[in-house]
Design a protein around this motif. Structure first.
Motif, PDB file in Angstrom:
ATOM      1  N   LEU A  24       0.841  -1.185   0.000  1.00 37.01           N
ATOM      2  CA  LEU A  24       0.000   0.000   0.000  1.00 37.01           C
ATOM      3  C   LEU A  24       0.883   1.245   0.000  1.00 37.01           C
ATOM      4  CD1 LEU A  24      -3.046   0.464   0.137  1.00 37.01           C
ATOM      5  CD2 LEU A  24      -2.813   0.707   2.590  1.00 37.01           C
ATOM      6  N   MET A  25       0.601   2.200  -0.870  1.00 33.66           N
ATOM      7  CA  MET A  25       1.413   3.404  -0.981  1.00 33.66           C
ATOM      8  C   MET A  25       0.558   4.603  -0.583  1.00 33.66           C
ATOM      9  SD  MET A  25       3.659   4.772  -4.197  1.00 33.66           S
ATOM     10  CE  MET A  25       3.449   3.211  -4.939  1.00 33.66           C
ATOM     11  N   TYR A  26       1.009   5.317   0.429  1.00 33.09           N
ATOM     12  CA  TYR A  26       0.247   6.447   0.943  1.00 33.09           C
ATOM     13  C   TYR A  26       0.647   7.740   0.240  1.00 33.09           C
ATOM     14  CZ  TYR A  26      -1.279   3.320   4.600  1.00 33.09           C
ATOM     15  OH  TYR A  26      -1.837   2.273   5.273  1.00 33.09           O
ATOM     16  N   PHE A  27      -0.267   8.700   0.252  1.00 29.28           N
ATOM     17  CA  PHE A  27      -0.068  10.001  -0.363  1.00 29.28           C
ATOM     18  C   PHE A  27       0.250  11.007   0.741  1.00 29.28           C
ATOM     19  CE2 PHE A  27      -1.497  14.077  -1.897  1.00 29.28           C
ATOM     20  CZ  PHE A  27      -1.035  14.092  -3.197  1.00 29.28           C
ATOM     21  N   TYR A  28       1.323  11.795   0.546  1.00 30.54           N
ATOM     22  CA  TYR A  28       1.743  12.787   1.532  1.00 30.54           C
ATOM     23  C   TYR A  28       1.930  14.147   0.871  1.00 30.54           C
ATOM     24  CZ  TYR A  28       2.659   8.955   4.745  1.00 30.54           C
ATOM     25  OH  TYR A  28       2.523   7.863   5.552  1.00 30.54           O
ATOM     26  N   SER A  29       1.828  15.199   1.679  1.00 25.33           N
ATOM     27  CA  SER A  29       2.114  16.569   1.224  1.00 25.33           C
ATOM     28  C   SER A  29       3.479  16.974   1.763  1.00 25.33           C
ATOM     29  CB  SER A  29       1.040  17.527   1.743  1.00 25.33           C
ATOM     30  OG  SER A  29       1.137  17.651   3.148  1.00 25.33           O
ATOM     31  N   ALA A  30       3.987  18.097   1.284  1.00 24.93           N
ATOM     32  CA  ALA A  30       5.281  18.602   1.742  1.00 24.93           C
ATOM     33  C   ALA A  30       5.256  18.891   3.243  1.00 24.93           C
ATOM     34  CB  ALA A  30       5.665  19.856   0.965  1.00 24.93           C
ATOM     35  N   THR A  31       4.166  19.410   3.753  1.00 24.03           N
ATOM     36  CA  THR A  31       4.060  19.701   5.181  1.00 24.03           C
ATOM     37  C   THR A  31       4.185  18.429   6.013  1.00 24.03           C
ATOM     38  OG1 THR A  31       2.733  21.677   4.821  1.00 24.03           O
ATOM     39  CG2 THR A  31       2.535  20.637   6.976  1.00 24.03           C
ATOM     40  N   GLU A  32       3.559  17.356   5.572  1.00 20.21           N
ATOM     41  CA  GLU A  32       3.661  16.089   6.300  1.00 20.21           C
ATOM     42  C   GLU A  32       5.085  15.554   6.276  1.00 20.21           C
ATOM     43  OE1 GLU A  32      -0.724  14.125   5.838  1.00 20.21           O
ATOM     44  OE2 GLU A  32       0.470  14.378   4.007  1.00 20.21           O
ATOM     45  N   VAL A  33       5.795  15.749   5.165  1.00 19.31           N
ATOM     46  CA  VAL A  33       7.184  15.318   5.078  1.00 19.31           C
ATOM     47  C   VAL A  33       8.047  16.145   6.033  1.00 19.31           C
ATOM     48  CG1 VAL A  33       9.211  15.207   3.578  1.00 19.31           C
ATOM     49  CG2 VAL A  33       6.997  14.424   2.737  1.00 19.31           C
ATOM     50  N   VAL A  34       7.884  17.469   6.014  1.00 17.63           N
ATOM     51  CA  VAL A  34       8.666  18.351   6.885  1.00 17.63           C
ATOM     52  C   VAL A  34       8.374  18.070   8.359  1.00 17.63           C
ATOM     53  CG1 VAL A  34       8.971  20.767   7.577  1.00 17.63           C
ATOM     54  CG2 VAL A  34       8.944  20.160   5.161  1.00 17.63           C
ATOM     55  N   ASN A  35       7.121  17.755   8.684  1.00 18.55           N
ATOM     56  CA  ASN A  35       6.741  17.467  10.076  1.00 18.55           C
ATOM     57  C   ASN A  35       7.173  16.085  10.547  1.00 18.55           C
ATOM     58  OD1 ASN A  35       5.567  19.970  10.317  1.00 18.55           O
ATOM     59  ND2 ASN A  35       3.497  19.237   9.890  1.00 18.55           N
TER      60      ASN A  35
END
Length: 144
Positions: A24-35
Motif C-alpha cells: 500500500l502506498m500512501y499520499f503525503y504533502s510537503a508539510t507532512e514530510v517536513v513534520n
C-alpha cells in the motif's frame, strides 16, 4: 478435515492481507514530510506544486532537482529520467519515491493532464478547488 481447511483458508487470507498492507502506498504533502509524518524508507507518493525558480538540470544527464511545495512547506526533490511533457514550474505534480536524508528521491513523476484538473488527493492536501490556485505557496518559498 474441515478444521484443516478452515485453518488453511485463514492462513491464506492472513498472508494476502499482509502482502496488501506492505504494498500500500500512501499520499503525503510537503508539510507532512517536513513534520516527520512519513515512515522512514517507505515508498510514498508526494504531491504538490513545483516551486518557480527551483528547477535545476544537470548538464549531460537526465537528473533534475527541484522543490515541491504545498501551501506551507517545500521539499527538495531529485529525479533522474525523462520528465512528462506537462512538467513545469508552478505545475501540480505527484512524485513516487522515497525520502532519503531530507531529500525526496523520485523514481516516477506525473503531471496533471490539463490546467483544469488536479488529482483529488493533491487538491485536498493543497486545499485547492481543483485548479491549484486557492493558496499562494510560492510567495514565501521562492527565496528560501
Amino acid at each position: 478435515m474441515v478444521l484443516g481447511l478452515v485453518v488453511m483458508v485463514a492462513a491464506i487470507v492472513a498472508m494476502a492481507s499482509q502482502v496488501f498492507r506492505e504494498n500500500l502506498m500512501y499520499f503525503y504533502s510537503a508539510t507532512e514530510v517536513v513534520n516527520g509524518d512519513v515512515p522512514p524508507q517507505a515508498r510514498i507518493r508526494l504531491g504538490g506544486l513545483v516551486v518557480p525558480g527551483s528547477v535545476q538540470r544537470e548538464p549531460a544527464s537526465l537528473r533534475v532537482d527541484f522543490r515541491m511545495a504545498d501551501c506551507e512547506h517545500a521539499v527538495p526533490v531529485s529525479y533522474e529520467g525523462i520528465l512528462p511533457d506537462l512538467f513545469r514550474e508552478g505545475q501540480g505534480i505527484v512524485a513516487t519515491g522515497r525520502l532519503q536524508n531530507g531529500l525526496f528521491v523520485a523514481d516516477e513523476v506525473l503531471a496533471k493532464h490539463d490546467e483544469n484538473y488536479m488529482p483529488p488527493e493533491l487538491a485536498e492536501k493543497l486545499g485547492a478547488d481543483g485548479t491549484g490556485h486557492s493558496c499562494a505557496p510560492f510567495k514565501s518559498l521562492e527565496r528560501s
